[in-house]
Design a protein around this motif. Structure first.
Motif, short mmCIF file in Angstrom:
data_model
loop_
_atom_site.label_atom_id
_atom_site.label_comp_id
_atom_site.label_asym_id
_atom_site.label_seq_id
_atom_site.Cartn_x
_atom_site.Cartn_y
_atom_site.Cartn_z
N ALA A 33 -3.46 -3.82 4.50
CA ALA A 33 -2.26 -4.58 4.12
C ALA A 33 -1.81 -5.51 5.24
CB ALA A 33 -1.13 -3.62 3.75
N ASP A 45 -6.00 -1.82 0.11
CA ASP A 45 -6.69 -0.53 -0.01
C ASP A 45 -6.25 0.48 1.03
OD1 ASP A 45 -8.12 -1.43 -2.16
OD2 ASP A 45 -9.77 -2.21 -0.92
N SER A 46 -5.55 0.02 2.06
CA SER A 46 -5.08 0.93 3.10
C SER A 46 -3.91 0.24 3.81
CB SER A 46 -6.19 1.21 4.12
OG SER A 46 -6.47 0.03 4.84
N GLN A 89 0.26 4.35 -5.39
CA GLN A 89 -0.36 3.03 -5.56
C GLN A 89 -0.63 2.71 -7.04
OE1 GLN A 89 -0.76 1.06 -3.04
NE2 GLN A 89 -2.63 -0.12 -3.15
N PHE A 135 0.85 -1.20 0.00
CA PHE A 135 0.00 0.00 0.00
C PHE A 135 0.88 1.24 0.00
CE2 PHE A 135 -2.01 3.55 2.17
CZ PHE A 135 -3.07 3.77 1.28
#
Ligand SMILES: NC(=O)c1ccc[n+]([C@@H]2O[C@H](COP(=O)([O-])OP(=O)(O)OC[C@H]3O[C@@H](n4cnc5c(N)ncnc54)[C@H](O)[C@@H]3O)[C@@H](O)[C@H]2O)c1
Length: 445
Positions: free
Chosen positions: A379, A374-375, A360, A355
């Motif tokens: 992760a 996604d964050s 990204q 991430f």
């Protein structure tokens, strides 16, 4: 002043926006129609802190606009900055100057009145003399001047550094060129706090190469010291602190870690080393080769630390990998040490879940074989290890991340390969903290 900026990449877009902010009327020429279209919406096609604010301020007023047409720049401007790329040649033998040569060959015949061309791209010593011959051969009118004005801005601070540079360096040969340069930079020099160094083109070329190579050498030096610390149990952060107190050394650039990367230092050191070798400057070539060798070795030092932290090899393990940009403050992944490490761990059989808050999309494009989260918290889900690979504050100083991630991982082990972590909250949340060149720290009670 009416100016153009040819090549609106990381340097050119930032420079164009800064010139508009300083009061000039600016036209940017970008050969890539997609990048050009994005810039004309008042936004950048890459992340650079503060750049979107300037674009949003000056594009809607018309003070700053972008085109793919070099003819529009020739018709509009009296001074033309060249900010096209100079990547390393594929065979490593110095820069590929094609973009710079092509931009000048295209622009010069279109100019119909006296004008100044100001090169900002980084070039090998001797390039300006070659370009001067191209200008002379292609100019349709008298008074087309060529000046070299190497740029020293740092990505992640490009806007600030363009508006408030440490110095302005110009290599030139005529009084007319000097007058044009003094006029365009007058809003900066009028503040009276920075030095404009006016010299000959070859001195400007060497000064830029020497400055970037020195920065790289400083990074490799402290990384070489980190190797010694790893073997002796010494603490490299304390060593760097002690060294930096000496005013002749200083603290800047003394943070050990994964080494330098990005669109400038790796190619600039390689090109300077190659040029030095070619001209028989054996001492310079040897020194710069060592700088590069230390830098390449950082990836192996990081893999060794990760293996030690896992207490096993990485094959089959899941790694929450925080960072993809070559450094914090940018979305640039060119020659990113973080992505090189992620790639190596993937090759060794680890599942790398990456991430990065700004890089990204670029990382996904260049490294589609990695896994993406996604964050940062996402992760860490059932990860065996967390690696901090880019020094974004969201990873290094946010006290919530260690507390929240502690609930998601299988083992509370973090490896900070940038030596940027504020370790206190991690240790307090039960994490073991590993850093390059420092003894391992275990959780506080
Ligand atoms: N990125 C930095 O922070 C930085 C700092 C100092 C110096 N430099 C030097 O500045 C130069 C540019 O670096 P960059 O990082 O901005 O590269 P970049 O690749 O991000 O930007 C170059 C841009 O020029 C465009 N271009 C190429 N040929 C063109 C042409 N004929 N007309 C119009 N546009 C054209 C490309 O499409 C691209 O958008 C390099 O020499 C680099 O070494 C960069």
């Amino acid at each position: 002043m009416r100016i153009s900026v040819i090549g609106c990449g990381h340097l050119g877009a930032s420079h164009a926006a800064a010139m508009a902010e300083l009061g000039h009327e600016v036209i940017g020429v970008e050969i890539d129609p997609d990048k050009c279209a994005v810039l004309n919406t008042g936004k950048s096609w890459f992340y650079e802190a503060g750049l979107d604010d300037l674009l949003a301020r000056h594009v809607p007023t018309g003070r700053l606009r972008f085109t793919t047409d070099p003819g529009a720049a020739a018709a509009f401007a009296d001074l033309h900055f060249i900010a096209t790329g100079t990547p390393l040649r594929e065979d490593g033998r110095g820069y590929d100057a094609t973009q710079v040569v092509s931009a000048i060959e295209t622009l010069v015949p279109l100019i119909d009145r006296p004008a100044t061309i100001v090169g900002k791209s980084t070039v090998t010593v001797g390039t300006v003399a070659t370009l001067q011959r191209i200008v002379t051969a292609n100019a349709k009118v008298a008074g087309v001047e060529l000046v070299w004005n190497p740029e020293f801005l740092r990505e992640g601070h490009a806007v600030q550094d363009s508006l408030f540079p440490d110095r302005i360096l110009v290599g030139l040969t005529t009084a007319a060129a000097r007058a044009a340069i003094e006029e365009v930079y007058a809003p900066i020099t009028a503040r009276g706090d920075i030095e404009m160094v006016v010299t000959d083109p070859q001195t400007a070329e060497v000064a830029k190469a020497a400055a970037n190579s020195y920065l790289a050498a400083k990074i490799s030096y402290i990384n070489a010291v980190a190797e010694v610390c790893d073997l002796t149990g010494a603490n490299v952060d304390d060593v760097a602190h002690v060294m930096g107190i000496d005013k002749r050394i200083g603290h800047a650039g003394m943070r050990p870690g994964l080494g330098y990367g990005g669109g400038c230092l790796p190619k600039d050191v390689a090109a300077f080393a190659y040029a030095a070798g070619e001209m028989g400057a054996a001492g310079a070539a040897g020194l710069l080769d060592s700088v590069q060798a230390v830098n390449r070795g950082r990836q192996y030092a990081a893999v060794a630390l990760i293996t030690q932290a896992l207490n096993s090899d990485v094959c089959g393990r899941t790694i929450a990998f925080l960072g993809g940009a070559f450094k914090a403050g940018t979305s640039d992944v060119r020659d990113s040490p973080a992505l090189r490490l992620a790639d190596r761990l993937h090759q060794l059989g680890a599942t790398v879940r990456l991430f990065d808050p700004e890089a990204q999309d670029n990382a996904r494009r260049t490294h589609p074989h990695l896994a993406f989260a996604d964050s940062a918290l996402d992760a860490t889900h059932e990860a065996d290890l967390v690696v901090i690979a880019t020094e974004w504050p969201a990873f290094t100083t946010d006290p919530k991340l260690p507390a929240d991630a502690a609930e998601h991982v299988t083992t509370r082990t973090v490896v900070d390969v940038r030596n940027a972590l504020d370790a206190g909250p991690w240790l307090a949340a039960g994490w073991t903290v590993h850093q390059l060149g420092r003894p391992t720290r275990t959780p506080t009670a």
